[in-house]
Design an enzyme around this catalytic site. Sequence first.
Site, mmCIF file in Angstrom:
data_model
loop_
_atom_site.group_PDB
_atom_site.id
_atom_site.type_symbol
_atom_site.label_atom_id
_atom_site.label_comp_id
_atom_site.label_asym_id
_atom_site.label_seq_id
_atom_site.Cartn_x
_atom_site.Cartn_y
_atom_site.Cartn_z
ATOM 1 N N GLY A 98 0.958 -1.255 0.026
ATOM 2 C CA GLY A 98 -0.015 0.078 0.059
ATOM 3 C C GLY A 98 0.855 1.257 -0.031
ATOM 4 O O GLY A 98 1.979 1.382 0.710
ATOM 5 N N GLN B 282 2.788 10.099 1.131
ATOM 6 C CA GLN B 282 4.275 9.232 1.103
ATOM 7 C C GLN B 282 5.219 9.873 0.212
ATOM 8 O O GLN B 282 6.249 9.650 0.312
ATOM 9 C CB GLN B 282 4.084 7.884 1.270
ATOM 10 C CG GLN B 282 3.400 7.374 2.786
ATOM 11 C CD GLN B 282 3.384 5.892 2.582
ATOM 12 O OE1 GLN B 282 2.685 5.119 2.023
ATOM 13 N NE2 GLN B 282 4.254 5.305 2.946
ATOM 14 N N CYS C 141 5.770 -0.060 6.977
ATOM 15 C CA CYS C 141 5.284 1.210 6.211
ATOM 16 C C CYS C 141 6.422 1.385 5.438
ATOM 17 O O CYS C 141 7.591 1.430 5.969
ATOM 18 C CB CYS C 141 5.163 2.360 7.259
ATOM 19 S SG CYS C 141 4.450 3.874 6.338
ATOM 20 N N LEU C 142 6.445 1.711 4.010
ATOM 21 C CA LEU C 142 7.687 2.147 3.267
ATOM 22 C C LEU C 142 8.343 3.392 3.912
ATOM 23 O O LEU C 142 9.405 3.434 3.592
ATOM 24 C CB LEU C 142 7.052 2.473 1.912
ATOM 25 C CG LEU C 142 6.469 1.060 1.172
ATOM 26 C CD1 LEU C 142 6.174 1.226 -0.367
ATOM 27 C CD2 LEU C 142 7.730 -0.061 1.093
ATOM 28 N N HIS D 192 -4.653 1.837 7.368
ATOM 29 C CA HIS D 192 -3.300 2.594 7.444
ATOM 30 C C HIS D 192 -2.931 3.483 6.625
ATOM 31 O O HIS D 192 -2.365 4.571 7.189
ATOM 32 C CB HIS D 192 -2.161 1.217 7.276
ATOM 33 C CG HIS D 192 -0.769 1.492 7.270
ATOM 34 N ND1 HIS D 192 0.034 1.187 8.039
ATOM 35 C CD2 HIS D 192 -0.074 2.462 6.373
ATOM 36 C CE1 HIS D 192 1.513 1.599 7.859
ATOM 37 N NE2 HIS D 192 1.340 2.477 6.731
ATOM 38 N N GLU D 193 -3.537 3.274 5.380
ATOM 39 C CA GLU D 193 -3.265 4.286 4.252
ATOM 40 C C GLU D 193 -3.967 5.330 4.440
ATOM 41 O O GLU D 193 -3.679 6.724 4.313
ATOM 42 C CB GLU D 193 -3.460 3.719 2.880
ATOM 43 C CG GLU D 193 -2.691 2.414 2.773
ATOM 44 C CD GLU D 193 -1.089 2.538 2.871
ATOM 45 O OE1 GLU D 193 -0.475 3.834 2.682
ATOM 46 O OE2 GLU D 193 -0.364 1.529 2.919
ATOM 47 N N HIS E 274 -2.406 7.995 6.739
ATOM 48 C CA HIS E 274 -1.365 8.735 6.105
ATOM 49 C C HIS E 274 -2.123 10.036 5.495
ATOM 50 O O HIS E 274 -1.354 11.214 5.604
ATOM 51 C CB HIS E 274 -0.794 7.924 4.961
ATOM 52 C CG HIS E 274 0.375 6.975 5.527
ATOM 53 N ND1 HIS E 274 1.599 7.596 5.798
ATOM 54 C CD2 HIS E 274 0.498 5.928 5.243
ATOM 55 C CE1 HIS E 274 2.379 6.462 6.264
ATOM 56 N NE2 HIS E 274 1.669 5.314 5.436
HETATM 57 C C1 QAP Z 1 0.852 -0.755 5.189
HETATM 58 O O1 QAP Z 1 2.879 -1.065 4.160
HETATM 59 C C2 QAP Z 1 0.763 -2.254 5.885
HETATM 60 O O2 QAP Z 1 9.783 -1.855 6.385
HETATM 61 C C3 QAP Z 1 1.594 -0.914 3.700
HETATM 62 O O3 QAP Z 1 11.736 -2.966 4.748
HETATM 63 C C4 QAP Z 1 1.746 -2.990 6.011
HETATM 64 O O4 QAP Z 1 3.692 -2.130 2.125
HETATM 65 C C5 QAP Z 1 -0.565 -2.497 6.234
HETATM 66 C C6 QAP Z 1 7.619 -2.761 3.464
HETATM 67 C C7 QAP Z 1 1.599 -4.311 6.735
HETATM 68 C C8 QAP Z 1 -0.647 -3.964 7.073
HETATM 69 C C9 QAP Z 1 0.252 -4.595 7.357
HETATM 70 C C10 QAP Z 1 7.904 -2.075 4.752
HETATM 71 C C11 QAP Z 1 8.611 -2.985 2.668
HETATM 72 C C12 QAP Z 1 6.277 -2.394 3.105
HETATM 73 C C13 QAP Z 1 9.402 -2.470 5.039
HETATM 74 C C14 QAP Z 1 4.034 -1.671 3.378
HETATM 75 C C15 QAP Z 1 10.369 -2.801 4.481
HETATM 76 C C16 QAP Z 1 9.886 -3.339 3.049
HETATM 77 C C17 QAP Z 1 5.525 -1.874 3.975
HETATM 78 CO CO CO Z 2 2.611 3.610 5.497
#
Ligand code: QAP
Ligand code: CO
Length: 165
Positions: free
Chosen positions: A46, A51, A91-92, A133-134, A137
């Site tokens: 997401g 972001q 989170c990215l 979550h999004e 943001h």
């Molecule tokens: C939100 O987050 C989310 O630390 C989106 O090293 C995440 O895509 C909602 C990511 C999990 C629910 C569950 C994070 C990739 C991606 C990192 C993401 C990383 C590589 C996060």
């Molecule tokens: Co995020």
Amino acid sequence: MALLKVLKYPDPRLHKVAERVEDFDAALIKFVDDMKDTMYDQKGIGLAATQVDVHKRIIVIDVSEDKNEAITLINPTLMQFSGDQQYDEGCLSVPGFFETINRHENIKIQYQDIEGNLKELTANGLLSVCIQHEMDHLVGKVFVEYLSQLKQQRIKKKIQKLLKN
Ligand code: QAP
Ligand code: CO
């Protein structure tokens, strides 16, 4: 295809509040494509426009196994919710950190698609978590702000160290 730069916590621009999208034009289509490219490139599920330093109510999500079911949510609003669930969120904008966060289990949202058509979506499980979550943001909230001040400080310091190297 174009990749966008993802802001990293604790960048203050992550706390800006996004505005409604009013123009459903070619520029919006291009921007949403770039958001999807950026999300897939960084192995995300997401991404919110906030972001990438664009303060409009735009979200892209793909929680599918094969990463070929992207959904675009424009001007989303939460209509209904019920239940609770805990999920390990990342989170990215907060690279390398995953923490358990409480969210609604079931949600119903209203949003506009890329053409401006009004739609409804009900979600549970990971999709529901990701939408919440999004949407956070878009009002300037990063998931780490649900954690204790101590944990937030630790995460800030570790990311700042990471960004220097
Ligand atoms: C939100 O987050 C989310 O630390 C989106 O090293 C995440 O895509 C909602 C990511 C999990 C629910 C569950 C994070 C990739 C991606 C990192 C993401 C990383 C590589 C996060
Ligand atoms: Co995020």
